[in-house]
Design an enzyme around this catalytic site. Structure first.
Site, PDB file in Angstrom:
ATOM      1  N   ASP A 137      -8.089  -8.816   5.910  1.00 49.01           N
ATOM      2  CA  ASP A 137      -8.919  -8.632   6.939  1.00 49.01           C
ATOM      3  C   ASP A 137      -9.821  -7.103   6.778  1.00 49.01           C
ATOM      4  O   ASP A 137      -8.849  -6.446   6.527  1.00 49.01           O
ATOM      5  CB  ASP A 137      -8.255  -8.598   8.132  1.00 49.01           C
ATOM      6  CG  ASP A 137      -7.545  -8.391   8.534  1.00 49.01           C
ATOM      7  OD1 ASP A 137      -6.439  -7.476   8.238  1.00 49.01           O
ATOM      8  OD2 ASP A 137      -7.883  -7.612   9.672  1.00 49.01           O
TER       9      ASP A 137
ATOM     10  N   ASP B 263       0.712  -0.919  -0.065  1.00 51.25           N
ATOM     11  CA  ASP B 263      -0.471  -0.116  -0.051  1.00 51.25           C
ATOM     12  C   ASP B 263       0.893   1.022   0.200  1.00 51.25           C
ATOM     13  O   ASP B 263       1.656   1.480  -0.692  1.00 51.25           O
ATOM     14  CB  ASP B 263      -0.827   0.032   1.436  1.00 51.25           C
ATOM     15  CG  ASP B 263      -2.017   0.928   1.196  1.00 51.25           C
ATOM     16  OD1 ASP B 263      -2.735   0.782   0.330  1.00 51.25           O
ATOM     17  OD2 ASP B 263      -1.672   1.718   2.532  1.00 51.25           O
TER      18      ASP B 263
HETATM   19  P1  IMP Z   1       2.026  -0.388   3.809  1.00 57.67           P
HETATM   20  O1  IMP Z   1       3.073  -0.756   5.394  1.00 57.67           O
HETATM   21  O2  IMP Z   1       1.047   0.847   4.004  1.00 57.67           O
HETATM   22  O3  IMP Z   1       2.021  -0.861   2.557  1.00 57.67           O
HETATM   23  O4  IMP Z   1       0.001  -1.157   4.249  1.00 57.67           O
HETATM   24  C1  IMP Z   1       0.703  -2.674   3.975  1.00 57.67           C
HETATM   25  C2  IMP Z   1      -0.562  -3.223   4.983  1.00 57.67           C
HETATM   26  O5  IMP Z   1      -1.737  -2.764   4.902  1.00 57.67           O
HETATM   27  C3  IMP Z   1      -0.538  -4.535   4.528  1.00 57.67           C
HETATM   28  O6  IMP Z   1      -0.205  -5.619   5.360  1.00 57.67           O
HETATM   29  C4  IMP Z   1      -2.184  -5.036   4.808  1.00 57.67           C
HETATM   30  O7  IMP Z   1      -2.413  -5.447   6.512  1.00 57.67           O
HETATM   31  C5  IMP Z   1      -2.894  -3.505   4.900  1.00 57.67           C
HETATM   32  N1  IMP Z   1      -3.929  -3.099   3.912  1.00 57.67           N
HETATM   33  C6  IMP Z   1      -3.821  -2.194   2.801  1.00 57.67           C
HETATM   34  N2  IMP Z   1      -4.166  -2.375   2.206  1.00 57.67           N
HETATM   35  C7  IMP Z   1      -5.405  -3.335   2.497  1.00 57.67           C
HETATM   36  C8  IMP Z   1      -6.503  -3.471   1.962  1.00 57.67           C
HETATM   37  O8  IMP Z   1      -7.563  -2.962   0.876  1.00 57.67           O
HETATM   38  N3  IMP Z   1      -7.279  -4.459   2.909  1.00 57.67           N
HETATM   39  C9  IMP Z   1      -6.807  -5.013   3.581  1.00 57.67           C
HETATM   40  N4  IMP Z   1      -5.632  -4.724   4.459  1.00 57.67           N
HETATM   41  C10 IMP Z   1      -4.979  -3.725   3.871  1.00 57.67           C
END
Ligand code: IMP
Ligand code: MG
Length: 179
Positions: free
Chosen positions: A158, A102
């Site tokens: 989730d 994300d």
């Molecule tokens: P980042 O560290 O911002 O890249 O976020 C990654 C984490 O955000 C993932 O491991 C997920 O746990 C959570 N995440 C981001 N988008 C979603 C989504 O659409 N559904 C569920 N979890 C999400």
């Protein structure tokens, strides 16, 4: 379809086909090597279980649980490790398997940590990539599906620990998470 889902984004069949394709590509790259395949708990587990079964190289499996709590606001925040690896990564070719990228906070920090611990190489494999949300300078080496900025659940992902067991990936209704 689950009543809390607006629609199915990726069907079981689409997931199965694409996961196999990506796993076979990763497998080709690691011929002659013994990678340490690291699954990120908990979101990555279903993808991980399907992914590793297509590997023919002698892979070793291990897991980590990390928390990206505060990632939205704390730009210099460090990754919190809730469960660490059993294996030493020093000199190892590591493959990190994660459900979704994300902002990139989790994987950017995790990659830096593994390299700092002496991993020989770190390859990032993701099921989903929300490219438009990226704020950290990191890209997966292999990704199964690029998706729009929508909240998805199922196949490991989730919302408040629920929906992980859905066999498909669905878009969660906004009224469920109040978005
Ligand atoms: P980042 O560290 O911002 O890249 O976020 C990654 C984490 O955000 C993932 O491991 C997920 O746990 C959570 N995440 C981001 N988008 C979603 C989504 O659409 N559904 C569920 N979890 C999400
Ligand atoms: Mg997660």
């Amino acid at each position: 379809m689950h009543k809390d889902c607006e629609r199915i984004l990726l069907t079981e069949e689409q997931l199965k086909t694409r996961v196999r394709e990506v796993a076979e590509a990763v497998d080709r790259r690691y011929q002659g090597k013994i990678p340490l395949v690291v699954g990120i708990l908990k979101g990555g587990i279903i993808f991980y279980a399907d992914f590793v079964r297509h590997l023919t190289v002698p892979a070793e499996l291990d897991f980590m649980a990390v928390s990206s709590y505060g990632s939205g606001t704390v730009s210099s925040g460090k990754l919190k490790i809730k469960k660490d690896l059993d294996r030493d990564v020093k000199g190892r070719d590591v493959i990190v398997v994660e459900d979704i990228i994300d902002s990139g906070f989790t994987l950017a920090n995790l990659k830096a940590l593994l390299l700092e611990r002496g991993a020989k190489s770190v390859c990032i494999v993701t099921l989903l990539d929300k490219e438009s949300r990226r704020t950290y300078d990191i890209r997966p080496d292999f990704n199964c599906f690029a998706i729009e900025d929508e909240f998805v659940v199922g196949y490991g992902l989730d919302y408040n620990e629920r929906y992980r067991n859905l066999p498909y990936i669905g878009i969660l209704k906004r009224e469920v998470y109040g978005g």
